[in-house]
Enzyme design. Structure first.
Site, short mmCIF file in Angstrom:
data_model
loop_
_atom_site.label_atom_id
_atom_site.label_comp_id
_atom_site.label_asym_id
_atom_site.label_seq_id
_atom_site.Cartn_x
_atom_site.Cartn_y
_atom_site.Cartn_z
N TYR A 1 2.84 8.54 4.25
CA TYR A 1 1.38 8.81 4.34
C TYR A 1 0.90 7.89 3.00
O TYR A 1 0.90 7.07 2.43
CB TYR A 1 0.02 9.43 4.70
CG TYR A 1 -0.84 9.16 4.34
CD1 TYR A 1 -1.31 8.01 5.23
CD2 TYR A 1 -1.45 9.54 3.31
CE1 TYR A 1 -2.67 7.31 4.91
CE2 TYR A 1 -3.00 8.94 3.52
CZ TYR A 1 -3.34 7.60 3.40
OH TYR A 1 -4.93 7.08 3.53
N LYS B 1 1.21 4.36 0.49
CA LYS B 1 -0.01 4.36 -0.30
C LYS B 1 0.17 3.88 -1.60
O LYS B 1 -0.42 3.10 -2.58
CB LYS B 1 -1.19 5.48 -0.18
CG LYS B 1 -2.15 4.93 1.43
CD LYS B 1 -2.56 4.13 1.67
CE LYS B 1 -4.04 3.57 2.80
NZ LYS B 1 -3.83 2.97 2.73
#
Length: 260
Positions: free
Chosen positions: A156, A160
């Site tokens: 994750y 990002k």
């Protein structure tokens, strides 16, 4: 700057940040294109927005990972919604908290395709029209995970960080135009995000926000609207938003609920 009458396309619009942004843009008098996977929620939101603000709303039931369909969107939108002025790449997710030793590759691919590849595809699909009209704004909803990495979030955080890099590079590519590019990085915000991350485990999801006042979807929508309504010569590049009792991704001061 007034954006009344502008056309705004929001991905992941059926709940959370996307739904809150739809309300704020409708209040500003924008026409809306709302895209998400849950048709029933989209239609309900559309009906409420039209009833409350009398603004035009078009809904699209689509998974942003269907890149072929994303590429066709500019040609398939109804005429009154075809000239997208503001693109909000909001759809995104985290799945699990596995360590690097235990990452699930199916989950990893889903996060990469949703959080990164879909943003690239959506931007490619609509930025050509923006540059041709020399008017537009791309808003990418990133995360504090794009500013700092943490254990249990390797994929994750990687997605990002990639989104942050893509956003900055897009700003470089578009510097000779009137198209603005903004990244919004929320900290701990209570939406369906944690429920998705923990794959429906409500108890685990609720525990993320115990003992402090987290951000809300409406808080992030306010920041998005702020960035989009600055004067034409002002480009808000990045906004990092934290809860008051938060200093980093995992740095949260919590009270003991039993002592309350």
């Amino acid at each position: 700057m007034s954006i009344e009458g502008w056309t705004v396309l929001i991905t992941g619009a059926s709940s959370g940040f996307g739904e809150a942004m739809a309300w704020r843009f409708a209040e500003a008098g924008c026409r809306l294109v709302l895209l998400a996977r849950r048709q029933d929620r989209l239609e309900n939101l559309r009906d409420q927005l039209i009833f409350t603000y009398r603004v035009p709303v078009h809904t699209i039931c689509l998974d942003v990972r269907n890149f072929a369909e994303v590429d066709l969107l500019p040609q398939q939108l109804p005429k009154d919604f075809a000239k997208v002025d503001i693109l909000v790449n909001n759809a995104g997710l985290a799945l699990g908290t596995a360590t690097v030793q235990d990452n699930n590759l199916d989950d990893a691919v889903t996060m990469i395709e949703t959080n990164v590849t879909a943003v690239i595809a959506m931007t490619k699909a609509f930025v050509a029209g923006m540059t041709e009209r020399n008017r537009g704004h791309i808003v990418n909803i990133s995360s504090i995970a794009g500013v700092e990495a943490y254990g249990g979030g390797s994929v994750y955080c990687a997605t990002k960080h990639a989104l942050q890099a893509f956003t900055t590079a897009a700003r470089h590519d578009l510097v000779g135009t009137a198209v603005r590019v903004t990244s919004i990085c929320p900290g701990a915000a209570q939406t369906e995000f944690s429920l998705v991350r923990f794959k429906g485990d409500q108890e685990k999801a609720d525990a993320v926000y115990n003992g402090f006042a987290p951000l809300t979807a409406e808080d992030i929508a306010d920041n998005v609207l702020y960035a989009c309504t600055r004067p034409e010569h002002v480009q808000i590049a990045d906004i990092l938003v934290l809860a008051t009792n938060q200093c980093s991704a995992k740095g949260i001061a919590r009270v003991n609920l039993e002592e309350r």
